[in-house]
Write a protein that holds these residues in place. Structure first.
Motif, PDB file in Angstrom:
ATOM      1  N   SER A  74       0.809  -1.216   0.000  1.00 30.70           N
ATOM      2  CA  SER A  74       0.000   0.000   0.000  1.00 30.70           C
ATOM      3  C   SER A  74       0.843   1.267   0.000  1.00 30.70           C
ATOM      4  CB  SER A  74      -0.914   0.014   1.232  1.00 30.70           C
ATOM      5  OG  SER A  74      -0.154   0.272   2.399  1.00 30.70           O
ATOM      6  N   GLU A  75       0.151   2.396  -0.147  1.00 28.53           N
ATOM      7  CA  GLU A  75       0.823   3.688  -0.120  1.00 28.53           C
ATOM      8  C   GLU A  75       1.165   4.126   1.301  1.00 28.53           C
ATOM      9  OE1 GLU A  75      -2.181   5.838  -2.269  1.00 28.53           O
ATOM     10  OE2 GLU A  75      -1.037   5.738  -4.145  1.00 28.53           O
ATOM     11  N   GLY A  76       0.644   3.418   2.293  1.00 29.54           N
ATOM     12  CA  GLY A  76       1.011   3.715   3.676  1.00 29.54           C
ATOM     13  C   GLY A  76       0.257   4.873   4.290  1.00 29.54           C
ATOM     14  N   VAL A  77      -0.980   5.113   3.830  1.00 30.50           N
ATOM     15  CA  VAL A  77      -1.806   6.177   4.401  1.00 30.50           C
ATOM     16  C   VAL A  77      -2.711   5.579   5.477  1.00 30.50           C
ATOM     17  CG1 VAL A  77      -3.408   8.051   3.929  1.00 30.50           C
ATOM     18  CG2 VAL A  77      -1.815   7.298   2.145  1.00 30.50           C
ATOM     19  N   GLY A 104       7.992   6.802   4.240  1.00 26.54           N
ATOM     20  CA  GLY A 104       8.617   5.662   3.581  1.00 26.54           C
ATOM     21  C   GLY A 104       8.722   5.910   2.101  1.00 26.54           C
ATOM     22  N   PRO A 105       9.001   4.886   1.308  1.00 27.38           N
ATOM     23  CA  PRO A 105       9.176   5.051  -0.138  1.00 27.38           C
ATOM     24  C   PRO A 105       7.943   5.656  -0.802  1.00 27.38           C
ATOM     25  CG  PRO A 105       9.885   2.871   0.571  1.00 27.38           C
ATOM     26  CD  PRO A 105       9.192   3.491   1.739  1.00 27.38           C
ATOM     27  N   THR A 106       8.142   6.558  -1.730  1.00 23.23           N
ATOM     28  CA  THR A 106       7.040   7.177  -2.442  1.00 23.23           C
ATOM     29  C   THR A 106       6.162   6.120  -3.109  1.00 23.23           C
ATOM     30  OG1 THR A 106       8.278   9.200  -2.893  1.00 23.23           O
ATOM     31  CG2 THR A 106       6.432   8.720  -4.346  1.00 23.23           C
ATOM     32  N   GLY A 107       4.866   6.194  -2.830  1.00 28.18           N
ATOM     33  CA  GLY A 107       3.923   5.259  -3.425  1.00 28.18           C
ATOM     34  C   GLY A 107       3.877   3.898  -2.773  1.00 28.18           C
ATOM     35  N   ASN A 108       4.772   3.610  -1.842  1.00 21.66           N
ATOM     36  CA  ASN A 108       4.791   2.303  -1.187  1.00 21.66           C
ATOM     37  C   ASN A 108       5.307   2.404   0.240  1.00 21.66           C
ATOM     38  OD1 ASN A 108       6.587  -0.826  -1.481  1.00 21.66           O
ATOM     39  ND2 ASN A 108       4.478  -0.518  -0.849  1.00 21.66           N
ATOM     40  N   THR A 130      -7.390  13.450   2.421  1.00 27.61           N
ATOM     41  CA  THR A 130      -7.572  12.246   1.622  1.00 27.61           C
ATOM     42  C   THR A 130      -9.003  11.974   1.209  1.00 27.61           C
ATOM     43  OG1 THR A 130      -7.971  10.742   3.483  1.00 27.61           O
ATOM     44  CG2 THR A 130      -5.681  11.195   2.929  1.00 27.61           C
ATOM     45  N   GLY A 131      -9.976  12.629   1.793  1.00 26.10           N
ATOM     46  CA  GLY A 131     -11.353  12.216   1.548  1.00 26.10           C
ATOM     47  C   GLY A 131     -12.263  13.334   1.085  1.00 26.10           C
ATOM     48  N   ASN A 132     -13.505  13.286   1.561  1.00 28.57           N
ATOM     49  CA  ASN A 132     -14.560  14.201   1.125  1.00 28.57           C
ATOM     50  C   ASN A 132     -14.908  15.251   2.178  1.00 28.57           C
ATOM     51  OD1 ASN A 132     -15.354  12.907  -1.517  1.00 28.57           O
ATOM     52  ND2 ASN A 132     -15.651  11.164  -0.139  1.00 28.57           N
ATOM     53  N   GLU A 133     -13.955  15.545   3.065  1.00 26.89           N
ATOM     54  CA  GLU A 133     -14.244  16.477   4.153  1.00 26.89           C
ATOM     55  C   GLU A 133     -14.694  17.853   3.668  1.00 26.89           C
ATOM     56  OE1 GLU A 133     -11.402  13.495   5.974  1.00 26.89           O
ATOM     57  OE2 GLU A 133     -11.657  14.495   4.038  1.00 26.89           O
ATOM     58  N   LYS A 134     -14.150  18.310   2.534  1.00 27.75           N
ATOM     59  CA  LYS A 134     -14.494  19.634   2.015  1.00 27.75           C
ATOM     60  C   LYS A 134     -15.608  19.588   0.973  1.00 27.75           C
ATOM     61  CE  LYS A 134     -11.209  22.684   1.318  1.00 27.75           C
ATOM     62  NZ  LYS A 134      -9.950  23.346   0.854  1.00 27.75           N
ATOM     63  N   VAL A 135     -16.132  18.398   0.697  1.00 30.67           N
ATOM     64  CA  VAL A 135     -17.179  18.228  -0.301  1.00 30.67           C
ATOM     65  C   VAL A 135     -18.534  18.536   0.330  1.00 30.67           C
ATOM     66  CG1 VAL A 135     -18.324  16.550  -1.810  1.00 30.67           C
ATOM     67  CG2 VAL A 135     -15.833  16.535  -1.575  1.00 30.67           C
ATOM     68  N   TRP A 136     -19.365  19.256  -0.407  1.00 30.60           N
ATOM     69  CA  TRP A 136     -20.724  19.555   0.075  1.00 30.60           C
ATOM     70  C   TRP A 136     -21.578  18.293   0.017  1.00 30.60           C
ATOM     71  CZ3 TRP A 136     -25.686  19.267  -1.775  1.00 30.60           C
ATOM     72  CH2 TRP A 136     -26.636  19.963  -1.044  1.00 30.60           C
ATOM     73  N   PRO A 137     -22.434  18.014   1.009  1.00 32.42           N
ATOM     74  CA  PRO A 137     -22.786  18.864   2.158  1.00 32.42           C
ATOM     75  C   PRO A 137     -21.953  18.598   3.404  1.00 32.42           C
ATOM     76  CG  PRO A 137     -24.275  17.008   2.100  1.00 32.42           C
ATOM     77  CD  PRO A 137     -23.338  16.824   0.934  1.00 32.42           C
ATOM     78  N   TYR A 138     -20.929  17.746   3.289  1.00 31.85           N
ATOM     79  CA  TYR A 138     -20.212  17.289   4.481  1.00 31.85           C
ATOM     80  C   TYR A 138     -19.461  18.414   5.180  1.00 31.85           C
ATOM     81  CZ  TYR A 138     -21.342  13.110   1.887  1.00 31.85           C
ATOM     82  OH  TYR A 138     -22.022  12.152   1.176  1.00 31.85           O
ATOM     83  N   CYS A 157      -1.762  10.483  -3.339  1.00 27.77           N
ATOM     84  CA  CYS A 157      -0.785  10.248  -2.278  1.00 27.77           C
ATOM     85  C   CYS A 157       0.453  11.058  -2.609  1.00 27.77           C
ATOM     86  CB  CYS A 157      -0.448   8.767  -2.157  1.00 27.77           C
ATOM     87  SG  CYS A 157       0.637   8.376  -0.768  1.00 27.77           S
ATOM     88  N   PRO A 158       0.819  12.022  -1.780  1.00 27.67           N
ATOM     89  CA  PRO A 158       1.955  12.897  -2.084  1.00 27.67           C
ATOM     90  C   PRO A 158       3.264  12.125  -2.169  1.00 27.67           C
ATOM     91  CG  PRO A 158       0.645  13.755  -0.256  1.00 27.67           C
ATOM     92  CD  PRO A 158       0.184  12.355  -0.510  1.00 27.67           C
ATOM     93  N   PRO A 159       4.260  12.702  -2.828  1.00 29.98           N
ATOM     94  CA  PRO A 159       5.599  12.095  -2.816  1.00 29.98           C
ATOM     95  C   PRO A 159       6.112  11.991  -1.386  1.00 29.98           C
ATOM     96  CG  PRO A 159       5.444  13.851  -4.454  1.00 29.98           C
ATOM     97  CD  PRO A 159       4.196  13.928  -3.626  1.00 29.98           C
ATOM     98  N   ALA A 160       7.084  11.136  -1.164  1.00 28.82           N
ATOM     99  CA  ALA A 160       7.630  10.941   0.181  1.00 28.82           C
ATOM    100  C   ALA A 160       8.050  12.273   0.783  1.00 28.82           C
ATOM    101  CB  ALA A 160       8.819   9.991   0.126  1.00 28.82           C
TER     102      ALA A 160
END
Length: 510
Positions: A52-55, A158-162, A135-143, A125-128
């Motif tokens: 995984s990307e490690g998030v 850790g490694p970018t993307g992994n 990462t999600g829908n926190e700023k999406v309406w209506p949330y 997922c940002p570079p290392a």
């Protein structure tokens, strides 16, 4: 070897699977003095978590959030997840939110590294480097009106993307140090029960020889999702078998779910699946609009990429197009990965409409309405965040194909075994199956709809409820708190096998 294995098959807690869920559960159980045995189908630990990307999705005011000046609280986190994640058992969500801050502390105490750097742009997922991002829908309406939004994507350094490989390297090293017993190349065949129908162990096959392991305090299924099981995927998403790519190791085949169902376990949201073919990065493409074959918008374009994909799948013939003008035109950075196709460019909207085979004037009206309100900095139809609004007034125009039969949507499962807030597996009768626990992707956890998913929820759910299950099995209480790690994780020498699992080859004490 057979004799050696037979002598060590009695334990307090038996864990099936050695990804993030199994590793965190094993450490929690060992902190209570329990004898832990882990059975893993691969030669070593890591599983899908190591790919995984490690998030890790955490919040409520973690130390990382506080160190970076990000305000968050448990109630905001709970209100947001309650509104988006379709979790029927609110106690499950409540426990996760209430324990999120302490769980982050626990991860850091195990030696999992998080950099004190904030990333604010739109990215899968940002570079290392950065340790925290949205990462999600926190700023999406209506949330954003339901709860105060906050950055909650905690990215392992850790490694970018992994970076998941670093996460698992650290946790597996801790398991070795803590005395967790492990048997690899072990395919669990079925669960064992006593006369009172309590789960007491499992039968497994290793190198062609059958064995039986017994557990005094419980069995935890940490076997991953079902995205590699073509039959289970075909039930609700047959088109993905031809045009999708499953995310995970080869053993994410639903075996744990099916084993539990054999003894009467219930399932929940079993058709839920998260897919993605993100249009961003670059973030500027979020300023485009996404329409279906009728020329109509159907989702706020600033939604998390998994939410957007879920809405694409709801459209007629699962057809969708990303429309951009010359000012925001760019190729998606992951175009080759997802196999995005630039359909064409056109001097006018009317020409684009004809080129896409959309009914005359429908796309023209969609863009005219959008432009009118975008000029005012608002989107009354879907509530797109003002930062991403701009009128389409800089031709020529272009379209990318987002259709499910054109793009490679990458996917993994979300639903699974029904569990309570102590990670006990629930039978179809509505009662817990004594002695049986499930956590991670084989269980229906903190998110059960792709429209509410966010990067990091899988690792967060597995790592947290693996600990909950272990604590309940060994102490009778499913409350997890901070447990200070003794010393620092040892520097373990690892060999990465062909199936991407970690096999320890020794400990470097220098």
């Amino acid at each position: 070897m057979t004799e050696e294995i037979e002598q060590s098959l009695n334990c307090d807690l038996l864990i099936v699977g050695f990804g993030v869920t199994g590793a965190c559960a094993a450490l929690e159980a060992r902190s209570e003095g329990a004898d832990v045995l882990v059975l893993e189908r691969a030669s070593g630990g890591g599983g899908t978590s190591a790919l995984s990307e490690g998030v890790i999705y955490l919040g409520g005011g973690t130390k990382l959030q506080r160190d970076l000046g990000i305000e968050d609280d448990v109630e905001s986190m709970f209100r947001f997840l309650d509104a988006t994640c379709n979790v029927s058992n609110k106690a499950v969500l409540r426990k996760f939110c209430d324990g999120s801050v302490a769980h982050f502390d626990w991860l850091e105490e195990q030696g999992v590294p998080f950099a004190r750097e904030l990333y604010t742009d739109k990215h899968i997922c940002p570079p290392a480097g950065p340790g925290l991002f949205g990462t999600g829908n926190e700023k999406v309406w209506p949330y954003r009106e339901i709860a105060q939004w906050a950055y909650r994507g905690h990215l392992v350094n850790g490694p970018t993307g992994n970076a998941g490989s670093k996460l698992m390297e650290v946790l597996l090293a801790r398991c070795i140090e803590a005395g967790v017993r492990f048997i690899g190349d072990a395919r669990v065949l079925h669960l064992s029960r006593n006369r009172e129908e309590r789960v007491t162990g499992a039968a497994f096959r290793r190198h062609g020889i059958d064995h039986s392991a017994s557990a005094r305090q419980g069995v935890l299924l940490a076997t991953g999702g079902f995205q590699m099981n073509r039959r289970m995927v075909a039930r609700d998403f047959p088109f993905l078998l031809e045009h999708g790519v499953p995310i995970g190791d080869d053993y994410s085949d639903g075996s744990g779910i099916e084993m539990a169902q054999e003894i009467g376990a219930d399932v929940e949201s079993i058709g839920a699946l998260h897919a993605t073919a993100s249009i961003y990065p670059p973030g500027q493409l979020v300023k485009g609009i996404i329409v279906n074959k009728l020329g109509k918008r159907f989702v706020a374009e600033d939604s998390y990429h998994g939410r957007t994909a879920a809405f694409v799948f709801d459209q007629p013939d699962r057809k969708a197009y990303l429309i951009v003008d010359s000012e925001i035109f760019a190729y998606p950075e992951l175009a080759e990965f997802f196999r995005y196709r630039l359909i064409d460019g056109w001097d006018s909207v009317a020409e684009m409409e004809r080129g896409l085979g959309i009914t005359e004037r429908s796309l023209q009206k969609t863009l005219a309405d959008y432009n009118e309100f975008a000029a005012q900095g608002r989107d009354p139809q879907f509530g797109k965040y003002p930062d991403w609004l701009k009128p389409f007034d800089n031709g020529p125009y272009a379209a990318f194909d987002l259709s499910a039969d054109k793009v490679l949507y990458h996917y993994h499962s979300l639903g699974g075994l029904r569990v309570d807030d102590n990670a006990r597996v629930i039978a179809t009768t509505g009662e817990p199956i004594e002695g049986l626990y499930a956590a991670g992707s084989c269980a229906a956890g903190i998110t059960q709809t792709a429209k509410g998913y966010a990067s990091g929820m899988t690792l967060a759910n597995g790592s947290f409820f693996g600990r909950v299950a272990a604590r309940h099995a060994t102490t009778g209480s499913g409350t997890v708190t901070r447990v200070d790690a003794e010393g620092v994780a040892p520097r373990v020498q690892w060999r990465l096998t062909m199936n991407r699992s970690f096999v320890p080859t020794g400990i470097d004490d220098s």
